[in-house]
Scaffold this active site. Structure first.
Site, PDB file in Angstrom:
ATOM      1  N   LYS A  46     -75.959 -57.614   3.273  1.00  0.00           N
ATOM      2  CA  LYS A  46     -77.373 -57.744   3.682  1.00  0.00           C
ATOM      3  C   LYS A  46     -78.131 -58.678   2.745  1.00  0.00           C
ATOM      4  O   LYS A  46     -78.961 -59.470   3.177  1.00  0.00           O
ATOM      5  CB  LYS A  46     -78.039 -56.362   3.642  1.00  0.00           C
ATOM      6  CG  LYS A  46     -77.615 -55.445   4.769  1.00  0.00           C
ATOM      7  CD  LYS A  46     -78.624 -54.288   4.909  1.00  0.00           C
ATOM      8  CE  LYS A  46     -78.119 -53.249   5.884  1.00  0.00           C
ATOM      9  NZ  LYS A  46     -77.238 -52.255   5.254  1.00  0.00           N
ATOM     10  N   LYS A 106     -62.270 -45.559  -4.284  1.00  0.00           N
ATOM     11  CA  LYS A 106     -61.611 -44.267  -4.562  1.00  0.00           C
ATOM     12  C   LYS A 106     -62.238 -43.119  -3.801  1.00  0.00           C
ATOM     13  O   LYS A 106     -61.550 -42.177  -3.422  1.00  0.00           O
ATOM     14  CB  LYS A 106     -61.610 -43.991  -6.067  1.00  0.00           C
ATOM     15  CG  LYS A 106     -62.978 -43.917  -6.718  1.00  0.00           C
ATOM     16  CD  LYS A 106     -63.266 -45.113  -7.558  1.00  0.00           C
ATOM     17  CE  LYS A 106     -64.740 -45.228  -7.861  1.00  0.00           C
ATOM     18  NZ  LYS A 106     -65.045 -46.140  -8.941  1.00  0.00           N
ATOM     19  N   GLU A 130     -54.752 -50.868  -5.130  1.00  0.00           N
ATOM     20  CA  GLU A 130     -54.442 -50.864  -6.568  1.00  0.00           C
ATOM     21  C   GLU A 130     -55.700 -50.682  -7.426  1.00  0.00           C
ATOM     22  O   GLU A 130     -55.671 -50.013  -8.458  1.00  0.00           O
ATOM     23  CB  GLU A 130     -53.745 -52.187  -6.927  1.00  0.00           C
ATOM     24  CG  GLU A 130     -53.300 -52.293  -8.356  1.00  0.00           C
ATOM     25  CD  GLU A 130     -52.260 -51.251  -8.729  1.00  0.00           C
ATOM     26  OE1 GLU A 130     -51.118 -51.361  -8.292  1.00  0.00           O
ATOM     27  OE2 GLU A 130     -52.609 -50.315  -9.464  1.00  0.00           O
ATOM     28  N   VAL A 133     -57.779 -46.899  -8.712  1.00  0.00           N
ATOM     29  CA  VAL A 133     -57.533 -46.043  -9.882  1.00  0.00           C
ATOM     30  C   VAL A 133     -57.136 -46.933 -11.055  1.00  0.00           C
ATOM     31  O   VAL A 133     -56.199 -47.718 -10.953  1.00  0.00           O
ATOM     32  CB  VAL A 133     -56.388 -45.033  -9.618  1.00  0.00           C
ATOM     33  CG1 VAL A 133     -56.224 -44.105 -10.819  1.00  0.00           C
ATOM     34  CG2 VAL A 133     -56.631 -44.241  -8.349  1.00  0.00           C
ATOM     35  N   ILE A 137     -55.495 -51.984 -14.212  1.00  0.00           N
ATOM     36  CA  ILE A 137     -54.149 -51.537 -14.632  1.00  0.00           C
ATOM     37  C   ILE A 137     -53.268 -51.415 -13.387  1.00  0.00           C
ATOM     38  O   ILE A 137     -53.627 -50.684 -12.456  1.00  0.00           O
ATOM     39  CB  ILE A 137     -54.202 -50.164 -15.343  1.00  0.00           C
ATOM     40  CG1 ILE A 137     -55.252 -50.152 -16.444  1.00  0.00           C
ATOM     41  CG2 ILE A 137     -52.824 -49.807 -15.886  1.00  0.00           C
ATOM     42  CD1 ILE A 137     -55.508 -48.764 -17.030  1.00  0.00           C
ATOM     43  N   GLU A 191     -74.047 -46.588 -14.764  1.00  0.00           N
ATOM     44  CA  GLU A 191     -74.922 -46.817 -13.606  1.00  0.00           C
ATOM     45  C   GLU A 191     -76.297 -46.213 -13.867  1.00  0.00           C
ATOM     46  O   GLU A 191     -76.424 -45.259 -14.656  1.00  0.00           O
ATOM     47  CB  GLU A 191     -74.342 -46.105 -12.374  1.00  0.00           C
ATOM     48  CG  GLU A 191     -72.926 -46.462 -12.049  1.00  0.00           C
ATOM     49  CD  GLU A 191     -72.824 -47.612 -11.071  1.00  0.00           C
ATOM     50  OE1 GLU A 191     -73.856 -48.011 -10.513  1.00  0.00           O
ATOM     51  OE2 GLU A 191     -71.707 -48.098 -10.891  1.00  0.00           O
ATOM     52  N   ASP A 202     -65.965 -38.930 -10.157  1.00  0.00           N
ATOM     53  CA  ASP A 202     -65.197 -40.178 -10.038  1.00  0.00           C
ATOM     54  C   ASP A 202     -63.739 -39.941 -10.473  1.00  0.00           C
ATOM     55  O   ASP A 202     -62.803 -40.397  -9.814  1.00  0.00           O
ATOM     56  CB  ASP A 202     -65.869 -41.255 -10.914  1.00  0.00           C
ATOM     57  CG  ASP A 202     -65.100 -42.563 -10.929  1.00  0.00           C
ATOM     58  OD1 ASP A 202     -65.196 -43.322  -9.954  1.00  0.00           O
ATOM     59  OD2 ASP A 202     -64.384 -42.813 -11.918  1.00  0.00           O
ATOM     60  N   LYS A 206     -60.093 -40.086  -8.327  1.00  0.00           N
ATOM     61  CA  LYS A 206     -58.913 -40.839  -8.766  1.00  0.00           C
ATOM     62  C   LYS A 206     -57.706 -39.912  -8.923  1.00  0.00           C
ATOM     63  O   LYS A 206     -56.585 -40.275  -8.546  1.00  0.00           O
ATOM     64  CB  LYS A 206     -59.225 -41.574 -10.075  1.00  0.00           C
ATOM     65  CG  LYS A 206     -60.238 -42.696  -9.874  1.00  0.00           C
ATOM     66  CD  LYS A 206     -60.818 -43.192 -11.190  1.00  0.00           C
ATOM     67  CE  LYS A 206     -61.769 -44.361 -10.984  1.00  0.00           C
ATOM     68  NZ  LYS A 206     -62.578 -44.677 -12.169  1.00  0.00           N
ATOM     69  N   GLY A 304     -65.199 -52.767 -14.315  1.00  0.00           N
ATOM     70  CA  GLY A 304     -65.717 -54.122 -14.540  1.00  0.00           C
ATOM     71  C   GLY A 304     -65.262 -55.066 -13.447  1.00  0.00           C
ATOM     72  O   GLY A 304     -64.175 -54.912 -12.890  1.00  0.00           O
TER      73      GLY A 304
HETATM   74  N1  HSE Z   1     -67.632 -46.009 -12.655  1.00  0.00           N
HETATM   75  C1  HSE Z   1     -66.224 -46.218 -12.813  1.00  0.00           C
HETATM   76  C2  HSE Z   1     -65.857 -46.131 -14.284  1.00  0.00           C
HETATM   77  C3  HSE Z   1     -65.862 -47.575 -12.260  1.00  0.00           C
HETATM   78  O1  HSE Z   1     -66.752 -46.077 -15.125  1.00  0.00           O
HETATM   79  O2  HSE Z   1     -64.677 -46.072 -14.611  1.00  0.00           O
HETATM   80  C4  HSE Z   1     -64.409 -47.796 -12.043  1.00  0.00           C
HETATM   81  O3  HSE Z   1     -63.850 -46.901 -11.131  1.00  0.00           O
END
Ligand code: HSE
Length: 323
Positions: A46, A106, A130, A133, A137, A191, A202, A206, A304
């Site tokens: 948007k 995720k 990939e 998670v 890596i 965030e 989070d 994962k 990142g």
């Molecule tokens: N917010 C997540 C972290 C981002 O800090 O690891 C990557 O999944």
């Protein structure tokens, strides 16, 4: 193999922009390896005017997701919207339209793992994730391909960059949780709404994905006992330190002697001699014990735009080789 692989990108936020930039930066190298052209030809987004520090042809933007599924020239859809919906519906629509899908999402995978993997299988397309998670890596490819010969007995992971950064700073500088969180937000390591990270959700997402891949056991994220780091105090960190330990937010799963698989997410004291104790700041790591390979550890940047783009584009290249 096709001579030109075209990508539809869903979402041009931080990770989408990082992926766009990484592809532009490394395009010659990638195309040389592939022996084919690779380009993003449509972007569902948007916000078409934000300065992202890179020139993007405005004609690439669309606000109509169907324009991507219905574009016969698009081979691969990269989903970087985040969140369960509309991302899940979009990925299902893309796969039903015969597009391969690469995602870093995720939350959508943890919530709808069977739906997404079944839809890929039914429609004979690839679904790769990939980046979902451990960011950059390459652990999902290793678990699902190189390590297939193993039965795993244990998994232990630091899988969230934000909380690992906060705990590292509390530990290194003797600061309180609230002060480090504010600093981390100011520096872009956390965030504006850090709930999903600091409450452990989070990591639960994962771990849910890893449980399916490592143990073949589907556990919904809401069924994983989860404790975040919001209650960790300066005193807790000092107590752990006085006993030669650090506190880490760990994802843990292990096979019990009677064959059950237990899992949880919680702040845990780790002896400073443990290999995971030295994983600091925004870095992630995953420790696995396999029946053939024995102890194994993966380490790298778990968050990142560029580390995540590395994994996203690796998946795109792997799929492109099959087209
Ligand atoms: N917010 C997540 C972290 C981002 O800090 O690891 C990557 O999944």
């Amino acid at each position: 193999m096709k001579k030109q692989i075209n990508i539809g990108l869903l979402g041009l936020g931080n990770i989408g922009t990082g992926t766009f930039k990484a592809l532009r930066l490394n395009r010659a190298h990638i195309e040389k390896q592939l022996g084919a052209g690779l380009g993003i030809t449509r972007i569902l987004e948007k916000d078409t005017t934000r300065d992202r520090g890179i020139d993007i042809d405005p004609a690439l933007f669309t606000q109509d997701p169907d324009a991507i599924w219905n574009d016969p020239d698009i081979d691969i859809v990269i989903e970087l919207l985040g969140g369960v919906e509309p991302a899940t519906t979009f990925m299902v629509s893309a796969m039903k339209a015969g597009k391969h899908v690469v995602t870093a999402n995720k939350a959508a995978l943890a919530e709808n793992f069977e739906l997404l993997t079944d839809t890929a299988a039914k429609n004979k397309v690839k679904l790769r994730y990939e980046a979902s998670v451990g960011g950059g890596i390459p652990l999902i490819g290793a678990i699902t391909e190189s390590l297939n010969a193993n039965v795993f007995s244990e998994l232990l992971g630091i899988l969230n960059g934000t909380t690992n950064y906060i705990l590292s700073k509390m530990s290194d500088e003797g600061l309180a949780y609230d002060d480090v969180l504010k600093d981390a937000q100011a520096k872009g390591f956390a965030e504006a709404d850090p709930t999903a990270d600091v409450e452990g959700h989070d990591v639960a997402n994962k771990l849910s994905i890893l449980m399916s891949l490592v143990f073949g056991k589907r556990v919904r994220p809401e069924d994983i006992p989860t404790t975040g780091i919001t209650a960790i105090t300066k005193d807790d960190i000092a107590d752990a330190d006085s006993q030669g330990c650090v506190i880490k937010l760990l994802a843990s799963a292990y096979r019990t002697p009677d064959g059950e698989i237990n899992c949880f997410v919680q702040p845990t004291w780790l002896n400073k001699t443990h290999p995971l104790a030295g994983v600091r700041n925004e870095f992630n790591a995953l420790f696995l014990k396999g029946s053939a390979v024995d102890d194994l550890m993966f380490y790298g940047k778990g968050a990142g735009p560029f580390p995540t783009a590395s994994a996203v584009l690796g998946d795109v290249i792997a799929i492109s080789r099959t087209i």
